[in-house]
Design a protein around this motif. Structure first.
Motif, PDB file in Angstrom:
ATOM      1  N   ASN A   1      41.298  31.878  40.821  1.00 24.54           N
ATOM      2  CA  ASN A   1      39.840  32.230  40.776  1.00 24.54           C
ATOM      3  C   ASN A   1      39.637  33.095  39.246  1.00 24.54           C
ATOM      4  O   ASN A   1      39.507  34.385  39.499  1.00 24.54           O
ATOM      5  CB  ASN A   1      39.428  32.966  41.829  1.00 24.54           C
ATOM      6  CG  ASN A   1      39.324  32.328  42.972  1.00 24.54           C
ATOM      7  OD1 ASN A   1      39.304  30.952  43.025  1.00 24.54           O
ATOM      8  ND2 ASN A   1      38.961  32.877  44.037  1.00 24.54           N
TER       9      ASN A   1
ATOM     10  N   ARG B   1      29.443  33.599  39.512  1.00 24.65           N
ATOM     11  CA  ARG B   1      29.982  34.504  40.443  1.00 24.65           C
ATOM     12  C   ARG B   1      29.357  34.156  42.138  1.00 24.65           C
ATOM     13  O   ARG B   1      30.467  34.402  42.921  1.00 24.65           O
ATOM     14  CB  ARG B   1      29.625  35.939  40.255  1.00 24.65           C
ATOM     15  CG  ARG B   1      29.995  36.197  38.850  1.00 24.65           C
ATOM     16  CD  ARG B   1      29.946  38.018  38.959  1.00 24.65           C
ATOM     17  NE  ARG B   1      30.282  38.691  37.566  1.00 24.65           N
ATOM     18  CZ  ARG B   1      31.893  38.721  37.364  1.00 24.65           C
ATOM     19  NH1 ARG B   1      32.555  38.475  38.226  1.00 24.65           N
ATOM     20  NH2 ARG B   1      31.862  39.473  36.259  1.00 24.65           N
TER      21      ARG B   1
ATOM     22  N   PRO C   1      33.765  33.141  45.131  1.00 30.38           N
ATOM     23  CA  PRO C   1      34.078  34.604  45.562  1.00 30.38           C
ATOM     24  C   PRO C   1      35.107  35.133  44.915  1.00 30.38           C
ATOM     25  O   PRO C   1      36.325  34.446  44.720  1.00 30.38           O
ATOM     26  CB  PRO C   1      34.271  34.514  46.986  1.00 30.38           C
ATOM     27  CG  PRO C   1      33.567  33.279  47.335  1.00 30.38           C
ATOM     28  CD  PRO C   1      33.766  32.175  46.150  1.00 30.38           C
ATOM     29  N   ASN C   2      34.896  36.707  44.373  1.00 30.76           N
ATOM     30  CA  ASN C   2      36.345  37.149  43.682  1.00 30.76           C
ATOM     31  C   ASN C   2      36.598  36.476  42.468  1.00 30.76           C
ATOM     32  O   ASN C   2      37.668  36.659  42.014  1.00 30.76           O
ATOM     33  CB  ASN C   2      37.133  37.428  44.898  1.00 30.76           C
ATOM     34  CG  ASN C   2      37.894  38.637  44.333  1.00 30.76           C
ATOM     35  OD1 ASN C   2      37.581  39.700  43.599  1.00 30.76           O
ATOM     36  ND2 ASN C   2      39.202  38.755  44.569  1.00 30.76           N
TER      37      ASN C   2
ATOM     38  N   HIS D   1      37.212  36.348  38.756  1.00 34.41           N
ATOM     39  CA  HIS D   1      37.631  37.332  37.727  1.00 34.41           C
ATOM     40  C   HIS D   1      37.211  36.421  36.243  1.00 34.41           C
ATOM     41  O   HIS D   1      37.644  35.723  35.966  1.00 34.41           O
ATOM     42  CB  HIS D   1      39.180  37.656  37.361  1.00 34.41           C
ATOM     43  CG  HIS D   1      39.110  38.960  38.794  1.00 34.41           C
ATOM     44  ND1 HIS D   1      38.683  38.957  40.020  1.00 34.41           N
ATOM     45  CD2 HIS D   1      39.997  40.064  38.460  1.00 34.41           C
ATOM     46  CE1 HIS D   1      39.257  39.937  40.415  1.00 34.41           C
ATOM     47  NE2 HIS D   1      39.875  40.458  39.556  1.00 34.41           N
TER      48      HIS D   1
ATOM     49  N   GLU E   1      35.340  41.396  34.521  1.00 37.64           N
ATOM     50  CA  GLU E   1      36.875  41.914  34.739  1.00 37.64           C
ATOM     51  C   GLU E   1      37.643  42.045  33.526  1.00 37.64           C
ATOM     52  O   GLU E   1      38.607  43.054  33.432  1.00 37.64           O
ATOM     53  CB  GLU E   1      37.451  40.910  35.802  1.00 37.64           C
ATOM     54  CG  GLU E   1      36.947  41.126  37.022  1.00 37.64           C
ATOM     55  CD  GLU E   1      35.402  40.193  37.376  1.00 37.64           C
ATOM     56  OE1 GLU E   1      34.897  40.579  38.284  1.00 37.64           O
ATOM     57  OE2 GLU E   1      35.340  39.552  36.394  1.00 37.64           O
TER      58      GLU E   1
ATOM     59  N   ASN F   1      39.412  49.355  42.877  1.00 35.52           N
ATOM     60  CA  ASN F   1      38.901  48.455  44.151  1.00 35.52           C
ATOM     61  C   ASN F   1      39.984  47.667  44.624  1.00 35.52           C
ATOM     62  O   ASN F   1      39.998  47.127  45.755  1.00 35.52           O
ATOM     63  CB  ASN F   1      37.698  47.685  43.502  1.00 35.52           C
ATOM     64  CG  ASN F   1      36.610  48.279  43.237  1.00 35.52           C
ATOM     65  OD1 ASN F   1      36.326  49.472  43.730  1.00 35.52           O
ATOM     66  ND2 ASN F   1      35.800  47.681  42.608  1.00 35.52           N
ATOM     67  N   LYS F   2      41.078  47.496  43.834  1.00 37.47           N
ATOM     68  CA  LYS F   2      42.296  46.720  44.307  1.00 37.47           C
ATOM     69  C   LYS F   2      43.212  47.524  44.947  1.00 37.47           C
ATOM     70  O   LYS F   2      44.124  46.832  45.916  1.00 37.47           O
ATOM     71  CB  LYS F   2      42.959  45.912  43.198  1.00 37.47           C
ATOM     72  CG  LYS F   2      42.304  44.655  42.701  1.00 37.47           C
ATOM     73  CD  LYS F   2      42.903  43.969  41.670  1.00 37.47           C
ATOM     74  CE  LYS F   2      42.450  42.788  41.238  1.00 37.47           C
ATOM     75  NZ  LYS F   2      41.008  43.010  40.400  1.00 37.47           N
TER      76      LYS F   2
ATOM     77  N   GLN G   1      44.811  46.662  48.565  1.00 42.12           N
ATOM     78  CA  GLN G   1      44.664  45.141  49.231  1.00 42.12           C
ATOM     79  C   GLN G   1      46.072  44.503  48.846  1.00 42.12           C
ATOM     80  O   GLN G   1      47.204  45.503  47.908  1.00 42.12           O
ATOM     81  CB  GLN G   1      43.820  44.562  47.946  1.00 42.12           C
ATOM     82  CG  GLN G   1      42.384  45.015  48.131  1.00 42.12           C
ATOM     83  CD  GLN G   1      41.757  44.001  47.310  1.00 42.12           C
ATOM     84  OE1 GLN G   1      41.844  42.820  46.765  1.00 42.12           O
ATOM     85  NE2 GLN G   1      40.447  44.383  46.570  1.00 42.12           N
TER      86      GLN G   1
ATOM     87  N   TYR H   1      44.569  36.792  39.252  1.00 41.88           N
ATOM     88  CA  TYR H   1      43.460  37.115  37.996  1.00 41.88           C
ATOM     89  C   TYR H   1      44.174  37.769  36.436  1.00 41.88           C
ATOM     90  O   TYR H   1      43.257  38.166  35.691  1.00 41.88           O
ATOM     91  CB  TYR H   1      42.922  38.364  38.653  1.00 41.88           C
ATOM     92  CG  TYR H   1      42.419  38.272  40.154  1.00 41.88           C
ATOM     93  CD1 TYR H   1      41.523  36.915  40.234  1.00 41.88           C
ATOM     94  CD2 TYR H   1      42.994  38.813  41.088  1.00 41.88           C
ATOM     95  CE1 TYR H   1      41.283  36.810  41.678  1.00 41.88           C
ATOM     96  CE2 TYR H   1      42.581  38.460  42.511  1.00 41.88           C
ATOM     97  CZ  TYR H   1      41.952  37.559  42.966  1.00 41.88           C
ATOM     98  OH  TYR H   1      41.480  37.378  44.032  1.00 41.88           O
TER      99      TYR H   1
END
Length: 434
Positions: free
Chosen positions: A251, A285, A289-290, A292, A322, A371-372, A375, A395
């Motif tokens: 992605n 976007r 989804p998600n 980068h 990103e 934000n990661k 995860q 990414y």
């Protein structure tokens, strides 16, 4: 200048982009098949023959290529190098000038004359090896060039002058190369071209990037496919569906936008408007989804006003890319801008604008990384370093994007691990294998 013996030591020095690196790798394969001993970008050159694969894209890259040639020209004069050969983009573009200014160089070749180099060094060029490369990257990933040249007429760009019009490779030919790379241990592909958006138009009469990616994704053993250097005008949006629905297509999209104010897009001859650019980013976007996004911008193109720059800054804040890079405009001979515009933005203003945009991006990148935290991400290990290892997520493209510092021992380079992200730095992540 022909070398008549075997076991010749050759150093190949690659300047510039990953597309140049691919060219060097094809050339190295020919040399090794002929029995030559080849080193790529050695820390200390020991080759009897040195081949410099140059870059001629913008001023800084040209200067670096010239400095490298001069360094080895001095070694040639001192007898440390028996033969010095220059090839690649700079040589293609300025061959006649270089011949006059650098008599220490034994011979200059264009960007694509690999056969001439091989033959002149006493070997027979082997057409049966045309899809075989000696990769110089870590064994688990490789760059895959799917087309050459460009049909766009961007004001600032010398690439079409150097490489000529866009020529796509056939899907069958590309798949053959990928299977050979897979058999060497490659698990990750960085798909590159000057203009991915145009892929297939010349061969298949329509944009065919989605079809290509679908077929590459079906080759067993290829875990990640990452796409680089798309163009916004005529972007093949069907590839987004493939990206969203295909597990081994990352992605990630590298799409060079260059600017966003309408006046600058027009002067740059980009073929899109500000609103079309905004809408495209929004659709990308929304579809993936998600996703980068990596992009690049040019600061200080002729005619760029303070207002144009403010529009660009606001777009960067709003779009929250990103990954982002910024280049100061370089006034390149024979381009449309060189012929039609004055280079009217002072160098200090260009550089200040570059720094201002990158400062905005630094804050965005930090927030993206933060934000990661918490995860668990799939990470491929690139190399050991210090007390741990360095890896990347889907990414992150090698060399240009953030890395993951993975604590622990016993991990294997080229293998995938589930890594829980425990901390975020400005550009890199820190994690532990779960």
């Amino acid at each position: 200048m022909a070398v008549q013996k075997r076991n010749v030591k050759v150093d190949v020095i690659t300047m510039g982009c990953s597309k140049n690196l691919v060219d060097s790798e094809f050339l190295i394969r020919q040399f090794k098949a002929g029995g030559f001993e080849v080193a790529h970008d050695p820390e200390v050159s020991k080759g009897e023959v040195v081949i410099i694969n140059t870059c001629g894209f913008i001023g800084d890259a040209k200067e670096e290529s010239i400095e490298t040639i001069l360094q080895f020209a001095e070694a040639r004069e001192q007898g440390k190098v028996k033969q010095l050969i220059v090839m690649g983009c700079l040589s293609e573009r300025y061959m006649s000038d270089l011949k006059g200014e650098l008599p220490e160089v034994d011979k200059f070749y264009g960007k694509f004359d690999w056969k001439g180099i091989v033959n002149d060094l006493g070997l027979e060029y082997r057409a049966d090896l045309r899809n075989e490369r000696s990769i110089t990257t870590p064994a688990h990933y490789a760059f895959l060039k799917v087309s050459e040249g460009c049909n766009r007429g961007c004001s600032y760009c010398a690439i079409p002058i150097i490489t000529g019009p866009h020529i796509s490779r056939s899907i069958e030919d590309i798949k053959d190369e990928v299977q050979r790379l897979r058999d060497q241990g490659v698990r990750e592909l960085q798909v590159v071209a000057q203009d991915l958006s145009f892929y297939g138009v010349d061969l298949y009469k329509k944009p065919s990037l989605a079809r290509l990616v679908e077929e590459l994704a079906q080759i067993s053993g290829i875990d990640w496919i990452r796409l680089h250097y798309a163009y916004p005008a005529g972007f093949p949006e069907d590839v987004l569906r493939v990206m969203r629905d295909t597990p081994n297509v990352c992605n990630y999209m590298d799409i060079a936008l260059q600017h966003v104010s309408d006046s600058m897009l027009k002067r740059m001859r980009r073929g899109v408007t500000r609103q079309q650019t905004i809408d495209l980013v929004d659709r990308m976007r929304a579809t993936v989804p998600n996703l980068h996004l990596r992009t690049t911008f040019i600061a200080g193109h002729p005619g760029e006003t303070d207002e144009d720059f403010e529009i660009l800054k606001q777009f960067v804040r709003d779009a929250r890319f990103e990954r982002m890079g910024v280049f100061a405009y370089s006034h390149e001979e024979d381009t449309y801008a060189y012929k039609n515009y004055q280079d009217d933005v002072p160098d200090e203003v260009k550089q200040a604008r570059v720094e201002e945009l990158m400062a905005i991006q630094a804050d965005i990148s930090r927030q993206v990384n933060e934000n990661k935290v918490g995860q668990t991400l799939k990470v491929i290990i690139d190399r050991p370093e210090g007390d741990g290892f360095i890896g990347r997520t889907e990414y992150d493209s090698p060399e240009v994007d953030p890395e993951v510092i993975v604590k622990g021992d016993g991990l294997q380079v080229g293998q995938f691990y589930d890594v829980k992200i425990t901390a975020a730095e400005d550009y890199d992540l820190v994690g532990e294998v779960e």
